[in-house]
Structures are given as structure tokens and as C-alpha cells.
Design a protein around this motif. Structure first.
Motif, PDB file in Angstrom:
ATOM      1  N   SER A  91       0.826  -1.215   0.000  1.00 18.32           N
ATOM      2  CA  SER A  91       0.000   0.000   0.000  1.00 18.32           C
ATOM      3  C   SER A  91       0.860   1.266   0.000  1.00 18.32           C
ATOM      4  CB  SER A  91      -0.939  -0.008   1.199  1.00 18.32           C
ATOM      5  OG  SER A  91      -0.214  -0.139   2.404  1.00 18.32           O
ATOM      6  N   GLU A  92       2.001   1.203   0.663  1.00 18.08           N
ATOM      7  CA  GLU A  92       2.853   2.399   0.753  1.00 18.08           C
ATOM      8  C   GLU A  92       3.611   2.684  -0.545  1.00 18.08           C
ATOM      9  OE1 GLU A  92       3.078  -0.327   2.620  1.00 18.08           O
ATOM     10  OE2 GLU A  92       5.168  -0.893   3.057  1.00 18.08           O
ATOM     11  N   ASP A  93       3.484   1.811  -1.551  1.00 23.42           N
ATOM     12  CA  ASP A  93       4.209   2.002  -2.809  1.00 23.42           C
ATOM     13  C   ASP A  93       3.423   2.834  -3.818  1.00 23.42           C
ATOM     14  OD1 ASP A  93       5.403  -1.444  -2.696  1.00 23.42           O
ATOM     15  OD2 ASP A  93       6.176   0.363  -1.708  1.00 23.42           O
ATOM     16  N   PHE A  94       2.168   3.147  -3.500  1.00 23.20           N
ATOM     17  CA  PHE A  94       1.386   3.946  -4.442  1.00 23.20           C
ATOM     18  C   PHE A  94       1.850   5.397  -4.327  1.00 23.20           C
ATOM     19  CE2 PHE A  94      -1.257   0.744  -6.150  1.00 23.20           C
ATOM     20  CZ  PHE A  94      -1.345  -0.228  -5.153  1.00 23.20           C
ATOM     21  N   ALA A  95       2.402   5.898  -5.435  1.00 19.01           N
ATOM     22  CA  ALA A  95       3.128   7.177  -5.419  1.00 19.01           C
ATOM     23  C   ALA A  95       3.491   7.516  -6.861  1.00 19.01           C
ATOM     24  CB  ALA A  95       4.391   7.051  -4.575  1.00 19.01           C
ATOM     25  N   VAL A  96       4.240   8.622  -7.014  1.00 18.48           N
ATOM     26  CA  VAL A  96       4.797   8.987  -8.314  1.00 18.48           C
ATOM     27  C   VAL A  96       6.288   8.646  -8.299  1.00 18.48           C
ATOM     28  CG1 VAL A  96       5.191  10.821  -9.990  1.00 18.48           C
ATOM     29  CG2 VAL A  96       3.091  10.811  -8.618  1.00 18.48           C
TER      30      VAL A  96
END
Lengths: 118, 107
Positions: free
Chosen positions: B80-85
């Protein structure tokens, strides 16, 4: 640990200049250069330039040549970015980032918002 | 000036999936490429430098590769913490340049 603490939000009028500071701690300041990178609202990262804290060599992005000045003060382990002739297009978050021996930004400051508005 | 082109612009993925982000340079940059992750309101976080070296405390699920003009960042088992730019960056030539970014979003 390495820390880069930047100065606070600035609000400027068009045509003015702004000076942002970046105070380093946790390492020997003169051993690593400093990059400046900015990010306009909702946009990507834009590299502005790099300064050597050892011998004051600089490389500026052509887009900013003539209106950007990067300096350092080794006595206080602080880097400075000054940008002049501001327009609304300069509204952005400005980041400082320590390099790693080679120039890539390795450790980043928290960012400083510069808002340009009449 | 070296142009860095990232693809795709946006990737919609499910938790646990593996993905590969691409970055292409318009001239050789050897292996002087870094990858950054950025979440809203935060400074970019260095993931990879020298094309394939993980930065301190970066989990092993992040793998960088490539040389010359073609580079990749693979994330295996998205959390979940990998959702990013994600941005690629070349530091072989002045001026240094960034790619336009790939947004990784939840499907």
C-alpha cells in the motif's frame, strides 16, 4: 543522521527576488555538493542547478542562467538559492538536496514553498 | 540537454502485483541514473542510484536496471505504501534532468 532544514514559506510579488536557505547537519558540509530542484503545483521535478561546497563551482540549468544565484556559507553549513525577476511561473516548492560524491540528489530537504502573486 | 522519457504516465495496479516502470534517455547516460519515489506533500525519496544500487533502507522489492539509454524500475509485490509517483533522473550530463514521472495508483 543527515538533515537538511529549509527556510519557511515565502510570498513575493512579480519582479521581486527570493532567497531560500538550506541548513545542513549530520555530515561534513564541504564534502558534498548541493542541488536545487523545484516543483510547480501538480507538476514534475525540475533541476535548477548544483553548487560545490568545496570550491564554489556551479552548474546552472540554462533556463535559469542570469537570474539564479547559488551560494554556500561553510561557517554555518548553509546553502542558499536566490532567484530574481520572479513571475507567477516561479510559484513552486523549492528543494535542496545533498549530492553523493557524484551529483545526483541523495538526501533532500523538506521543501520551501515560494508563491508569486500580485 | 538529455531528455528522459518515462512510460507509462500512469499505471493502475492491485496490491501484491509486480510492475516495471520504464525510462528512456535520448542519448547514452551510462549508468548514471537514479530513481525517486514521491508522495503528495513530501520531498522525493531516493530509491536507486547508479542505475541499480538501492539506497539506504530501501526494501529489496525495488530493483533498478539498465544502462546506456534504457532503464527500468521493478517493484515486486506492491504494498500500500508504494502507491506514489516515480521519477527517473540522469546525472551523466549537465544540465541534470528528470523524467516526467509515472503515477502508480490503486486499481
Amino acid at each position: 543522521q543527515v538533515q537538511l532544514i529549509q527556510s519557511g514559506t515565502e510570498v513575493k510579488k512579480p519582479g521581486a527576488s527570493v532567497k531560500v536557505s538550506c541548513k545542513a547537519s549530520g555530515y561534513i558540509f564541504s564534502n558534498y555538493g548541493v542541488n536545487w530542484v523545484r516543483q510547480a503545483p501538480g507538476q514534475g521535478l525540475e533541476w535548477m542547478g548544483w553548487i560545490s561546497t568545496y570550491n564554489d563551482n556551479k552548474n546552472y540549468a540554462p533556463k535559469f542562467q542570469g537570474r539564479v544565484t547559488m551560494t554556500t556559507d561553510t561557517s554555518t553549513s548553509t546553502a542558499y538559492l536566490e532567484l530574481g525577476s520572479l513571475t507567477s511561473d516561479d510559484t513552486a516548492v523549492y528543494f535542496c538536496a545533498r549530492d553523493h560524491g557524484d551529483p545526483h540528489p541523495h538526501d533532500w530537504g523538506q521543501g520551501t514553498l515560494v508563491a508569486v502573486s500580485s | 540537454e538529455v531528455m528522459m522519457t518515462q512510460s507509462p504516465a500512469t499505471l493502475s495496479v492491485s496490491l501484491g502485483e509486480g510492475i516495471t516502470l520504464s525510462c528512456r534517455a535520448n542519448q547514452s547516460v551510462n549508468t548514471f541514473v537514479a530513481w525517486y519515489q514521491q508522495k503528495p506533500g513530501l520531498a522525493p525519496r531516493l530509491l536507486i542510484y547508479s542505475a541499480s544500487t538501492r539506497a539506504t533502507d530501501i526494501p529489496a522489492r525495488f530493483t533498478g536496471g539498465g544502462s546506456g539509454t534504457e532503464f527500468s524500475l521493478t517493484i515486486s509485490g506492491l504494498q500500500s505504501e508504494d502507491f506514489a509517483v516515480y521519477y527517473c533522473h540522469q546525472y551523466n550530463n549537465w544540465p541534470l534532468t528528470f523524467g516526467g514521472g509515472t503515477r502508480v495508483e490503486i486499481k
